[in-house]
Design a protein around this motif. Structure first.
Motif, PDB file in Angstrom:
ATOM      1  N   SER A  99      -3.733  17.174  18.498  1.00 17.41           N
ATOM      2  CA  SER A  99      -2.494  16.952  19.243  1.00 17.41           C
ATOM      3  C   SER A  99      -1.278  16.816  18.329  1.00 17.41           C
ATOM      4  O   SER A  99      -0.168  16.615  18.799  1.00 17.41           O
ATOM      5  CB  SER A  99      -2.628  15.703  20.118  1.00 17.41           C
ATOM      6  N   GLY A 100      -1.485  16.883  17.008  1.00 17.28           N
ATOM      7  CA  GLY A 100      -0.383  16.742  16.070  1.00 17.28           C
ATOM      8  C   GLY A 100      -0.141  15.315  15.620  1.00 17.28           C
ATOM      9  O   GLY A 100       0.747  15.076  14.803  1.00 17.28           O
TER      10      GLY A 100
ATOM     11  N   GLN B 287       4.648   9.141   4.157  1.00 17.28           N
ATOM     12  CA  GLN B 287       5.471  10.262   4.579  1.00 17.28           C
ATOM     13  C   GLN B 287       5.192  10.633   6.025  1.00 17.28           C
ATOM     14  O   GLN B 287       6.052  11.196   6.695  1.00 17.28           O
ATOM     15  CB  GLN B 287       5.201  11.482   3.683  1.00 17.28           C
ATOM     16  N   ASP B 288       3.992  10.350   6.494  1.00 19.05           N
ATOM     17  CA  ASP B 288       3.585  10.694   7.859  1.00 19.05           C
ATOM     18  C   ASP B 288       3.584   9.457   8.749  1.00 19.05           C
ATOM     19  O   ASP B 288       3.431   8.329   8.265  1.00 19.05           O
ATOM     20  CB  ASP B 288       2.182  11.323   7.861  1.00 19.05           C
ATOM     21  N   GLN B 289       3.722   9.693  10.040  1.00 19.56           N
ATOM     22  CA  GLN B 289       3.732   8.600  11.008  1.00 19.56           C
ATOM     23  C   GLN B 289       2.412   7.835  10.958  1.00 19.56           C
ATOM     24  O   GLN B 289       1.325   8.425  11.022  1.00 19.56           O
ATOM     25  CB  GLN B 289       3.961   9.152  12.417  1.00 19.56           C
ATOM     26  N   ILE B 290       2.499   6.517  10.839  1.00 17.60           N
ATOM     27  CA  ILE B 290       1.309   5.668  10.830  1.00 17.60           C
ATOM     28  C   ILE B 290       0.704   5.640  12.225  1.00 17.60           C
ATOM     29  O   ILE B 290       1.426   5.548  13.229  1.00 17.60           O
ATOM     30  CB  ILE B 290       1.669   4.240  10.392  1.00 17.60           C
ATOM     31  N   PRO B 291      -0.635   5.746  12.360  1.00 20.66           N
ATOM     32  CA  PRO B 291      -1.257   5.646  13.688  1.00 20.66           C
ATOM     33  C   PRO B 291      -0.878   4.354  14.397  1.00 20.66           C
ATOM     34  O   PRO B 291      -0.683   3.315  13.749  1.00 20.66           O
ATOM     35  CB  PRO B 291      -2.761   5.687  13.374  1.00 20.66           C
TER      36      PRO B 291
ATOM     37  N   LEU C 193       0.863  -1.179   0.000  1.00 15.55           N
ATOM     38  CA  LEU C 193       0.000   0.000   0.000  1.00 15.55           C
ATOM     39  C   LEU C 193       0.895   1.223   0.000  1.00 15.55           C
ATOM     40  O   LEU C 193       1.539   1.537   1.005  1.00 15.55           O
ATOM     41  CB  LEU C 193      -0.929  -0.014   1.215  1.00 15.55           C
ATOM     42  N   ASP C 194       0.930   1.917  -1.128  1.00  9.91           N
ATOM     43  CA  ASP C 194       1.862   3.020  -1.336  1.00  9.91           C
ATOM     44  C   ASP C 194       1.169   4.361  -1.106  1.00  9.91           C
ATOM     45  O   ASP C 194       0.011   4.552  -1.467  1.00  9.91           O
ATOM     46  CB  ASP C 194       2.401   2.944  -2.774  1.00  9.91           C
ATOM     47  N   MET C 195       1.906   5.312  -0.504  1.00 16.83           N
ATOM     48  CA  MET C 195       1.420   6.668  -0.236  1.00 16.83           C
ATOM     49  C   MET C 195       0.233   6.665   0.722  1.00 16.83           C
ATOM     50  O   MET C 195      -0.798   7.314   0.497  1.00 16.83           O
ATOM     51  CB  MET C 195       1.069   7.377  -1.550  1.00 16.83           C
ATOM     52  N   VAL C 196       0.382   5.941   1.828  1.00 12.95           N
ATOM     53  CA  VAL C 196      -0.676   5.835   2.828  1.00 12.95           C
ATOM     54  C   VAL C 196      -0.942   7.176   3.504  1.00 12.95           C
ATOM     55  O   VAL C 196      -2.007   7.385   4.090  1.00 12.95           O
ATOM     56  CB  VAL C 196      -0.315   4.743   3.862  1.00 12.95           C
ATOM     57  N   GLU C 197      -0.004   8.126   3.398  1.00 15.05           N
ATOM     58  CA  GLU C 197      -0.233   9.450   4.002  1.00 15.05           C
ATOM     59  C   GLU C 197      -1.506  10.104   3.472  1.00 15.05           C
ATOM     60  O   GLU C 197      -2.110  10.947   4.157  1.00 15.05           O
ATOM     61  CB  GLU C 197       0.960  10.380   3.762  1.00 15.05           C
ATOM     62  N   ASN C 198      -1.936   9.695   2.269  1.00  4.18           N
ATOM     63  CA  ASN C 198      -3.169  10.257   1.714  1.00  4.18           C
ATOM     64  C   ASN C 198      -4.414   9.738   2.412  1.00  4.18           C
ATOM     65  O   ASN C 198      -5.511  10.258   2.175  1.00  4.18           O
ATOM     66  CB  ASN C 198      -3.245   9.964   0.215  1.00  4.18           C
ATOM     67  N   LEU C 199      -4.261   8.709   3.249  1.00  5.22           N
ATOM     68  CA  LEU C 199      -5.392   8.193   4.031  1.00  5.22           C
ATOM     69  C   LEU C 199      -5.493   8.864   5.398  1.00  5.22           C
ATOM     70  O   LEU C 199      -6.461   8.635   6.124  1.00  5.22           O
ATOM     71  CB  LEU C 199      -5.249   6.680   4.247  1.00  5.22           C
ATOM     72  N   LEU C 200      -4.487   9.665   5.758  1.00  6.50           N
ATOM     73  CA  LEU C 200      -4.363  10.177   7.120  1.00  6.50           C
ATOM     74  C   LEU C 200      -4.799  11.627   7.227  1.00  6.50           C
ATOM     75  O   LEU C 200      -4.808  12.373   6.247  1.00  6.50           O
ATOM     76  CB  LEU C 200      -2.910  10.055   7.599  1.00  6.50           C
ATOM     77  N   THR C 201      -5.142  12.004   8.443  1.00 10.80           N
ATOM     78  CA  THR C 201      -5.406  13.396   8.769  1.00 10.80           C
ATOM     79  C   THR C 201      -4.819  13.684  10.144  1.00 10.80           C
ATOM     80  O   THR C 201      -4.692  12.769  10.971  1.00 10.80           O
ATOM     81  CB  THR C 201      -6.918  13.702   8.760  1.00 10.80           C
ATOM     82  N   SER C 202      -4.448  14.920  10.399  1.00 12.37           N
ATOM     83  CA  SER C 202      -3.836  15.295  11.664  1.00 12.37           C
ATOM     84  C   SER C 202      -4.909  15.706  12.656  1.00 12.37           C
ATOM     85  O   SER C 202      -5.876  16.405  12.302  1.00 12.37           O
ATOM     86  CB  SER C 202      -2.848  16.445  11.441  1.00 12.37           C
ATOM     87  N   ASP C 203      -4.747  15.270  13.915  1.00 13.53           N
ATOM     88  CA  ASP C 203      -5.696  15.680  14.945  1.00 13.53           C
ATOM     89  C   ASP C 203      -5.134  16.893  15.688  1.00 13.53           C
ATOM     90  O   ASP C 203      -4.093  17.441  15.353  1.00 13.53           O
ATOM     91  CB  ASP C 203      -6.015  14.526  15.905  1.00 13.53           C
TER      92      ASP C 203
END
Length: 205
Positions: A149-150, A181-185, A137-147
């Motif tokens: 708390s960062g 690119q972003d930290q996975i939950p 699963l490539d570019m998973v950062e597109n599935l994420l959003t920031s809350d």
């Protein structure tokens, strides 16, 4: 080997991705340098029942190339003969289209079932139980959003349910490699800690 008629299926060592301009790394090319010890270590983790391997790092650091290179390793292709590569973008960040890509004809036709995340997750887990499969699963950062708390969370909670159930299930021979690119939950931990691993990828020395 003969090419598969399934557009979502890849017969190693060939690699076919879902999106335009996909990451490609043919095994006859000589540009792969500098990460041999890491490659070996990650192969060991996958062979030791790591179900979700997350590769996290800045854009251009080589996450996608590393994921593809792992998939080309003979020990990996022998364990997971079916490889599927899915690349996410900002316009495709919900769970139902992702499940449809994997399930194909098995995707429910009833609109009510299509919007039932628990049922979709169970159908997808059943598919991953049915045969050993490696999902990239490539570019998973597109599935994420920031809350506030960062930290990051999945925009569609069904992804959280899917990953947690995948780790907790006892009888799934498939595994996933995620790039982001972003930290996975944080996924379910406790006695399942060895089933997931986050590798923070840095540039070459």
């Amino acid at each position: 080997p003969q090419p598969s008629t399934d557009p979502w299926c890849v017969t190693p060592p060939q690699e076919q991705a879902i999106a335009p301009q996909p990451p490609r790394l043919e095994d006859h090319e000589t540009r792969w340098v500098g990460r041999e010890p890491l490659l070996y270590r990650l192969i060991q983790k996958l062979q030791n029942h790591c179900r979700i391997l997350s590769l996290v790092g800045i854009t251009g650091v080589g996450k996608s190339a590393l994921a593809i290179r792992l998939a080309l390793e003979p020990t990996i292709t022998q364990t997971w003969p079916t490889i599927r590569v899915i690349r996410f973008d900002a316009d495709k960040n919900t769970f139902a289209p992702f499940a449809k890509q994997i399930l194909g004809a098995q995707f429910p036709q009833d609109p009510t079932q299509q919007t039932n995340p628990k049922q979709l997750v169970e159908l997808l887990l059943d598919e991953l139980r049915s045969q050993p499969c490696l999902l990239i699963l490539d570019m998973v950062e597109n599935l994420l959003t920031s809350d506030h708390s960062g930290c990051h969370r999945f925009q569609d909670p069904a992804f959280t349910l899917f990953f947690d159930q995948l780790i907790q299930s006892e009888d799934i021979p498939s595994c996933l490699i995620l790039t982001s690119q972003d930290q996975i939950p944080v996924m379910v931990e406790g006695r399942y800690g060895g089933r997931s691993h986050v590798e923070h990828l840095k540039g070459l020395d």
